[in-house]
Design an enzyme around this catalytic site. Sequence first.
Site, PDB file in Angstrom:
ATOM      1  N   VAL A 243      36.885  48.348  50.251  1.00 20.24           N
ATOM      2  CA  VAL A 243      38.004  48.784  51.096  1.00 20.24           C
ATOM      3  C   VAL A 243      39.099  47.713  51.103  1.00 20.24           C
ATOM      4  CG1 VAL A 243      38.677  49.442  53.437  1.00 20.24           C
ATOM      5  CG2 VAL A 243      36.506  50.259  52.511  1.00 20.24           C
ATOM      6  N   CYS A 244      38.692  46.453  51.238  1.00 16.64           N
ATOM      7  CA  CYS A 244      39.668  45.349  51.250  1.00 16.64           C
ATOM      8  C   CYS A 244      40.452  45.302  49.943  1.00 16.64           C
ATOM      9  CB  CYS A 244      38.966  44.003  51.411  1.00 16.64           C
ATOM     10  SG  CYS A 244      38.052  43.846  52.932  1.00 16.64           S
ATOM     11  N   THR A 245      39.767  45.583  48.857  1.00 20.66           N
ATOM     12  CA  THR A 245      40.434  45.556  47.548  1.00 20.66           C
ATOM     13  C   THR A 245      41.590  46.556  47.538  1.00 20.66           C
ATOM     14  OG1 THR A 245      38.392  44.862  46.494  1.00 20.66           O
ATOM     15  CG2 THR A 245      40.027  45.912  45.064  1.00 20.66           C
TER      16      THR A 245
ATOM     17  N   LEU B  80      44.528  45.322  49.936  1.00 21.25           N
ATOM     18  CA  LEU B  80      45.390  44.267  49.403  1.00 21.25           C
ATOM     19  C   LEU B  80      46.281  44.801  48.284  1.00 21.25           C
ATOM     20  CD1 LEU B  80      42.878  41.317  49.658  1.00 21.25           C
ATOM     21  CD2 LEU B  80      44.965  41.618  50.981  1.00 21.25           C
TER      22      LEU B  80
ATOM     23  N   THR C 244      35.031  43.198  48.304  1.00 18.63           N
ATOM     24  CA  THR C 244      34.544  44.392  49.009  1.00 18.63           C
ATOM     25  C   THR C 244      35.531  45.526  48.697  1.00 18.63           C
ATOM     26  OG1 THR C 244      35.673  43.551  50.957  1.00 18.63           O
ATOM     27  CG2 THR C 244      33.287  43.290  50.908  1.00 18.63           C
TER      28      THR C 244
END
Length: 220
Positions: free
Chosen positions: A52-54, A57, A50
């Site tokens: 935003v998560c990318t 992290l 996804t």
Amino acid sequence: MAATLVQTQTLRLGDIAPDFTAETTEGNIQLHKWMGDNWVVFFSHPKDYTPVCTTELGVTANLLGEFKKRNVKVLALSVDNLKSHEGWIKDINETQNTTVNFPIVADADKKVANLYGMIHPNASDTMTVRTVLIIDPSKKIRLMMTYPASTGRNFVEILRVIDSLQLTDKFSVATPANWIQGQDCVILPSITDLKTIKNKFPKGFKELKPYLRLTPQPNN
Ligand code: BEZ
């Protein structure tokens, strides 16, 4: 249809972070043992692959030196399996110009997400919200934040809170609104004895009100 028993706890500040064992991208861990004497930032991600998560992290991987300086280990969680995490990490490394070098819990069965109340069914019953927990070396939860899936977190703010908590533990100060490194701190209201204040805060203090006393940041 057989009912599934979901073990969920309502966690509050000051609670001991529930221990668990889990498969991660860096091998199996048991939380409390893995923490050792470190602080931990434990944060959840709605889903692998996804956008935003990318970015989150990637930012975290690039800030890992800052976390290490503060004796903090970082642990992410996403409710997909290890194979999926491994493929996703390649994308994160490529697109965010980084190397993800901290574990991501593979929580496809949502065991840990449910244990920590990271799934808010009225937001989504399949994805986790963006939970952030700061856990201290005694395993106590010292901060909890919950963000919606669509808003990426501010990791500089997470570092700022860690700095504040560590200052409180070491020097009996709190930090005022919008405080950043180098600015004045607040003497904890529980300290009332003038002699103790003079001993504890050799840089001096300003008393604006009996309950509002400012002192230069002790370790600056
Ligand atoms: C994301 O990580 O990009 C995302 C996940 C769920 C909903 C919206 C965005």
